[in-house]
Write a protein that holds these residues in place. Structure first.
Motif, PDB file in Angstrom:
ATOM      1  N   TRP A 177     -10.593  -4.435  -5.179  1.00 62.13           N
ATOM      2  CA  TRP A 177      -9.451  -5.284  -5.576  1.00 62.13           C
ATOM      3  C   TRP A 177      -9.925  -6.443  -6.448  1.00 62.13           C
ATOM      4  CZ3 TRP A 177      -4.393  -4.347  -5.429  1.00 62.13           C
ATOM      5  CH2 TRP A 177      -3.561  -5.398  -5.849  1.00 62.13           C
ATOM      6  N   PHE A 220      -6.387  -2.242   5.624  1.00 60.62           N
ATOM      7  CA  PHE A 220      -5.591  -2.850   4.543  1.00 60.62           C
ATOM      8  C   PHE A 220      -4.722  -3.987   5.075  1.00 60.62           C
ATOM      9  CE2 PHE A 220      -6.496   1.026   2.085  1.00 60.62           C
ATOM     10  CZ  PHE A 220      -6.706   0.489   0.828  1.00 60.62           C
ATOM     11  N   ILE A 241     -13.142  -2.069  -0.096  1.00 59.95           N
ATOM     12  CA  ILE A 241     -11.772  -2.214  -0.618  1.00 59.95           C
ATOM     13  C   ILE A 241     -11.624  -3.588  -1.285  1.00 59.95           C
ATOM     14  CG2 ILE A 241      -9.325  -2.386  -0.010  1.00 59.95           C
ATOM     15  CD1 ILE A 241      -9.974  -0.458   2.373  1.00 59.95           C
ATOM     16  N   LEU A 258      -3.207   5.038  -2.080  1.00 60.75           N
ATOM     17  CA  LEU A 258      -4.193   5.871  -1.400  1.00 60.75           C
ATOM     18  C   LEU A 258      -3.759   7.320  -1.583  1.00 60.75           C
ATOM     19  CD1 LEU A 258      -6.659   5.907   0.508  1.00 60.75           C
ATOM     20  CD2 LEU A 258      -5.042   5.769   2.423  1.00 60.75           C
ATOM     21  N   LEU A 286      -8.761   5.752  -3.613  1.00 57.33           N
ATOM     22  CA  LEU A 286      -8.002   4.532  -3.801  1.00 57.33           C
ATOM     23  C   LEU A 286      -7.758   4.298  -5.293  1.00 57.33           C
ATOM     24  CD1 LEU A 286      -6.940   2.054  -2.293  1.00 57.33           C
ATOM     25  CD2 LEU A 286      -9.196   1.028  -2.553  1.00 57.33           C
ATOM     26  N   HIS A 299     -11.257   5.660  -6.313  1.00 55.59           N
ATOM     27  CA  HIS A 299     -12.463   5.266  -5.576  1.00 55.59           C
ATOM     28  C   HIS A 299     -12.445   5.981  -4.236  1.00 55.59           C
ATOM     29  CE1 HIS A 299     -12.820   1.984  -8.525  1.00 55.59           C
ATOM     30  NE2 HIS A 299     -11.510   1.931  -8.427  1.00 55.59           N
ATOM     31  N   LEU A 355       0.855  -1.184   0.000  1.00 53.06           N
ATOM     32  CA  LEU A 355       0.000   0.000   0.000  1.00 53.06           C
ATOM     33  C   LEU A 355       0.889   1.232   0.000  1.00 53.06           C
ATOM     34  CD1 LEU A 355      -2.778   1.416   0.335  1.00 53.06           C
ATOM     35  CD2 LEU A 355      -2.427   1.251   2.816  1.00 53.06           C
ATOM     36  N   LEU A 385     -12.623   6.627  -0.806  1.00 52.90           N
ATOM     37  CA  LEU A 385     -12.732   6.013   0.525  1.00 52.90           C
ATOM     38  C   LEU A 385     -13.056   7.055   1.593  1.00 52.90           C
ATOM     39  CD1 LEU A 385      -9.805   3.428   0.736  1.00 52.90           C
ATOM     40  CD2 LEU A 385     -12.234   3.002   0.359  1.00 52.90           C
ATOM     41  N   LEU A 418      -7.494   3.412   7.982  1.00 46.45           N
ATOM     42  CA  LEU A 418      -7.506   2.714   6.686  1.00 46.45           C
ATOM     43  C   LEU A 418      -6.354   1.719   6.587  1.00 46.45           C
ATOM     44  CD1 LEU A 418      -8.453   5.502   4.109  1.00 46.45           C
ATOM     45  CD2 LEU A 418      -9.798   3.491   4.759  1.00 46.45           C
ATOM     46  N   THR A 447      -5.873   1.684  -8.154  1.00 48.99           N
ATOM     47  CA  THR A 447      -5.302   0.344  -8.307  1.00 48.99           C
ATOM     48  C   THR A 447      -4.200   0.315  -9.362  1.00 48.99           C
ATOM     49  OG1 THR A 447      -7.104  -0.187  -9.818  1.00 48.99           O
ATOM     50  CG2 THR A 447      -7.394  -0.829  -7.506  1.00 48.99           C
ATOM     51  N   MET A 458      -1.583  -1.060  -4.216  1.00 50.73           N
ATOM     52  CA  MET A 458      -2.726  -0.145  -4.125  1.00 50.73           C
ATOM     53  C   MET A 458      -2.154   1.211  -3.752  1.00 50.73           C
ATOM     54  SD  MET A 458      -6.161  -0.910  -3.690  1.00 50.73           S
ATOM     55  CE  MET A 458      -7.227  -2.302  -3.498  1.00 50.73           C
ATOM     56  N   ARG A 484     -13.832  -2.228   4.690  1.00 55.88           N
ATOM     57  CA  ARG A 484     -13.082  -3.420   4.261  1.00 55.88           C
ATOM     58  C   ARG A 484     -13.761  -4.097   3.073  1.00 55.88           C
ATOM     59  NH1 ARG A 484     -14.204  -8.171   7.963  1.00 55.88           N
ATOM     60  NH2 ARG A 484     -15.999  -8.019   6.587  1.00 55.88           N
TER      61      ARG A 484
END
Ligand code: SAM
Length: 361
Positions: free
Chosen positions: A333, A84, A329, A294, A300, A310, A38, A312, A80, A302, A292, A326
């Motif tokens: 993924w 993760f 996320i 942040l 978020l 996305h 991350l 969060l 967060l 990818t 990933m 969770r």
């Protein structure tokens, strides 16, 4: 420059329903890749204006950086990060922008350290003299410092902030004295700009003058963001970097430390340490990508080359439970199918993409 963000409120993914409950099973994306790393951008600001990353013509005096209320707080980042880690993340990298510009960063490190992930930081090194010991004491495991040239004029031109080499080297020394060994030194190579410095950098960081055992890594110039004027002609392929160094100091390949390692490892045949090459342009490593990202304001991503993220932060600030976050996320993924570097063309390079300073390098 506002970045494009889409919502991942569960109901917007699955009309009338929540994201599927994460069942605790193996989390794989559509290409079978698992989540391991991350990267967290803690600020979109930087005191450098590296021409390949935050060109001054775009990131000038009137550029609107994110206001404080828009960026994730340390508490939100820590919450967060814990989620993760619960989903399998083993390594967390703090980045930016320049992460050491975020006030109180060692405090965030101290909050993240108990999560037990390998905790690392990427910095331009400009303020490491001041912060290295506090970062070590707070529980930071490793540091990467970017340094594109040892030649004063070349470095100052590349950082476009008239910042001297010596101060970055002092920062690396401070990190060594604080107890960080094997600091990774990142050098982005751009043809005609600093490629004449490849062998010189290799010579400098070979073990004889490098008691910390620091590891130089050459990064191919990438088409991140939409503002750096990327052209394939400006990329020096890693194979050429290895060939040029080998002519002076013969190299041989080394096995990766783990599957999905970004840098390909090479060691000097005379035992003077190793280098890494990161070839995201000429030898895409999407097949193993386990990362990933942040963004500073809690979106978020990818893929480093993504066009949208996305949101969060909306979940966090909208009162979602840890389980809801969770699940969201995990759903992102599981739907992930990015493999930008494998399908890169001159055409895709021109498409709008999120800036690296915002998404985190
Ligand atoms: N400010 C910190 C620093 O300088 O390391 C962290 C952020 S910076 C975006 C992270 C890394 O991305 C640096 O090593 C930087 O050189 C690299 N980088 C930025 N733009 C790049 C590009 N277009 N191609 C390749 N690497 C790039």
């Amino acid at each position: 420059m506002p970045q494009k963000v889409i919502s991942i409120r569960p109901e917007s993914r699955l009309p009338g329903a929540k994201a599927p409950r994460y069942d605790g099973g193996l989390l794989a994306d559509t290409l079978g890749r698992s989540m391991r790393d991350l990267r967290i951008s803690v600020t979109d600001r930087c005191n450098f204006r590296c021409t390949y990353c935050m060109p001054r013509e775009v990131f000038g005096a009137d550029y609107k950086f994110l206001p404080h209320e828009a960026i994730l707080s340390f508490e939100e980042i820590t919450r967060l990060a814990g989620i993760f880690v619960g989903l399998g993340v083993k390594k967390i990298r703090l980045t930016g922008g320049e992460p050491l510009l975020r006030k109180g960063l060692p405090g965030l490190v101290a909050m993240l350290a108990p999560l037990g992930a390998d905790l690392t930081l990427t910095t331009n090194g400009s303020t490491l003299v001041k912060h290295a010991q506090a970062l070590k004491d707070a529980g930071l495991d490793r540091i990467t410092v970017s340094l594109d040239s040892l030649d004063e004029a070349t470095f100052r031109a590349m950082n476009d902030a008239d910042f001297p080499v010596e101060k970055v080297l002092d920062g690396i020394t401070a990190a060594t004295e604080a107890g960080f060994s094997q600091v990774k030194i990142n050098m982005v190579v751009k043809r005609g700009i600093n490629d004449h410095q490849i062998v010189e950098a290799a010579r400098h960081w070979r073990n004889e003058g490098n008691p910390g055992g620091h590891i130089l890594r050459f990064i191919e110039f990438m088409d991140v963001g939409s503002t750096n004027g990327w052209r394939m002609d400006d990329v020096i392929p890693s194979a050429e970097v290895v060939r040029r160094i080998s002519e002076a100091y013969p190299l041989e390949p080394v096995d990766p430390n783990y599957a999905g390692e970004v840098a390909e490892r090479w060691r000097y045949q005379d035992g003077a340490g190793e280098i890494g090459v990161i070839s995201s342009v000429t030898q895409a490593f999407c097949a193993d990508c386990n990362r990933m990202r942040l963004s500073t304001e809690g979106s978020l991503y990818t893929c480093l080359f993504a066009q949208k993220g996305h949101d969060l932060k909306a979940l966090l600030r909208g009162g979602a439970s840890d389980d809801d976050v969770r699940d969201a996320i995990a759903a992102v993924w599981r739907l992930r199918d990015d493999r930008y570097s494998e399908i890169r063309t001159a055409e895709t390079a021109r498409k709008p993409k999120v800036e690296m300073s915002y998404i985190g390098g």
